[in-house]
Design an enzyme around this catalytic site. Structure first.
Site, PDB file in Angstrom:
ATOM      1  N   CYS A  69      -5.927   1.723  -2.300  1.00  0.00           N
ATOM      2  CA  CYS A  69      -5.118   2.957  -2.416  1.00  0.00           C
ATOM      3  C   CYS A  69      -4.331   3.016  -3.728  1.00  0.00           C
ATOM      4  O   CYS A  69      -3.730   4.045  -4.026  1.00  0.00           O
ATOM      5  CB  CYS A  69      -4.179   3.080  -1.215  1.00  0.00           C
ATOM      6  SG  CYS A  69      -2.905   1.814  -1.169  1.00  0.00           S
ATOM      7  N   CYS A 110       0.820  -1.210   0.000  1.00  0.00           N
ATOM      8  CA  CYS A 110       0.000   0.000   0.000  1.00  0.00           C
ATOM      9  C   CYS A 110       0.853   1.259   0.000  1.00  0.00           C
ATOM     10  O   CYS A 110       2.042   1.213   0.282  1.00  0.00           O
ATOM     11  CB  CYS A 110      -0.855   0.051   1.276  1.00  0.00           C
ATOM     12  SG  CYS A 110      -2.155  -1.176   1.336  1.00  0.00           S
ATOM     13  N   CYS A 162      -2.419  -2.902  -3.638  1.00  0.00           N
ATOM     14  CA  CYS A 162      -3.703  -2.757  -2.963  1.00  0.00           C
ATOM     15  C   CYS A 162      -4.707  -2.122  -3.917  1.00  0.00           C
ATOM     16  O   CYS A 162      -4.393  -1.168  -4.633  1.00  0.00           O
ATOM     17  CB  CYS A 162      -3.526  -1.868  -1.729  1.00  0.00           C
ATOM     18  SG  CYS A 162      -5.067  -1.306  -0.985  1.00  0.00           S
ATOM     19  N   CYS A 212      -2.718   4.706   2.933  1.00  0.00           N
ATOM     20  CA  CYS A 212      -3.862   3.842   2.636  1.00  0.00           C
ATOM     21  C   CYS A 212      -4.880   3.855   3.781  1.00  0.00           C
ATOM     22  O   CYS A 212      -4.538   3.658   4.942  1.00  0.00           O
ATOM     23  CB  CYS A 212      -3.405   2.407   2.386  1.00  0.00           C
ATOM     24  SG  CYS A 212      -4.811   1.341   1.937  1.00  0.00           S
TER      25      CYS A 212
HETATM   26 ZN   LIG Z   1      -3.903   0.106   0.346  1.00  0.00          ZN
END
Ligand SMILES: [Zn+2]
Length: 343
Positions: free
Chosen positions: A61, A27, A58, A31
């Protein structure tokens, strides 16, 4: 890096990514997903580095994309602030513009930029003000031009923000006592304003109100009184000059403050003899700033004491007259009265 993750600090986005061993996901530091545990986290400098050891990006994000949705609307908000140079933008306006709630905007903006939207707007404004001052614009004019409704701002905290000199304050006329009168002259209404040290403002125009306004906006902090009746000798001398009874105004003392550059230009103009003209480029060269013709032209336009500082004797290189603060027709007639041939 861990502190940035804990605080979901978006200003660290793009500087590293945070990979979570238990999920196999990496991330951005900001995030908004649930916080991983510190012992499950590894940091990588780039998405590529995290992917090289098997982590996946991810979906929330989107660490591979340059801007998160959040960053995108914060940027949009910044752009909106920079575009609206004059109006004050409220938090609600801004929130409506980018389509999020005011509280959310306030918090996220601060996280990403490090300033609240209001502070950011103020910083942009101060930046524009500095630029204008650097170009030699009078402080008062610049203050209004960047959207401050009054110069009272100058006295409150300009020093902290601009590092302004006392001279800059002085330009707004603080502590000055100014007396002026408006009389008829061969070139229309003549306003001569003076302090005990000399003439501080001289204008030609068609209506007293506009000229009085120009005087007040040049010295907003000064104590200004209009006089009627018998003229003072400086006003009489200017009248004699306009009527052709005297040919020089050189003996009238002036009481003006300008930037160093403006003062150099103005001194140079005072050396141009009656009946001669110079181009903006020539003036620029003679003060040793050959590339500053445009700044010279601005210094002429902001000359507070026309005639005494004879900015009407500066014209364009092409021979055309250029501008004149009190009307091009008056410039033309002044030059004609001095026997200067022109187009
Ligand atoms: Zn994330």
């Amino acid at each position: 890096m861990w502190r940035a993750v804990e605080k979901r600090d978006a200003s660290f986005d793009g500087r590293f990514v945070v990979a979570v061993r238990t999920t196999g996901i990496y991330c951005r530091p900001s995030c908004p997903s649930r916080h991983p545990k510190r012992e499950n986290v590894t940091f990588y400098p780039t998405p590529e580095a995290a992917e090289a050891v098997g982590y996946r990006a991810c979906l929330r994000c989107r660490p591979r994309e340059r801007d998160t949705p959040q960053l995108a609307w914060v940027k949009k908000a910044c752009e909106h602030i920079r575009r609206n140079q004059v109006e004050k933008i409220t938090l609600d306006d801004l929130a409506a513009e980018v389509g999020v709630s005011a509280t959310h905007l306030q918090r996220t903006f601060k996280q990403v930029i490090g300033l609240t939207p209001r502070q950011y707007q103020e910083a942009c404004r101060v930046e524009r003000l500095k630029q204008r001052l650097k170009q030699g614009e009078p402080v008062t004019k610049a203050v209004y031009a960047v959207g401050y409704g009054s110069t009272s701002w100058l006295y409150k905290d300009a020093k902290a923000k601009l590092g302004m000199t006392p001279g800059a304050y002085r330009r707004a006329g603080e502590g000055m006592k100014i007396r002026y009168r408006v009389v008829d002259s061969p070139l229309g209404r003549l306003l001569v304003a003076r302090t005990s040290h000399g003439v501080c403002h001289l204008s030609l125009g068609d209506g007293d109100a506009a000229q009085e306004e120009a005087l007040r906006s040049e010295y907003p902090a000064a104590e200004i009184t209009r006089e009627e009746g018998k003229s003072d000798h400086w006003t009489l001398e200017v009248l004699d000059y306009l009527a052709g009874r005297v040919t020089q105004l050189g003996d009238i003392p002036i009481d003006v403050v300008g930037t160093d550059f403006q003062r150099r230009v103005w001194r140079e103009l005072q050396a141009i003899p009656r009946g001669s003209i110079r181009s903006y480029e020539e003036v620029a060269r003679s003060i040793g700033e050959p590339t500053a013709a445009r700044a010279v032209s601005r210094a002429c336009a902001t000359n507070p004491v026309s005639l005494i500082i004879p900015c009407h004797r500066v014209v364009r290189k092409s021979g055309s007259l250029g501008g004149y603060r009190w009307g091009i027709d008056r410039k033309k007639r002044l030059l004609e009265s001095e026997g200067v041939p022109h187009d």
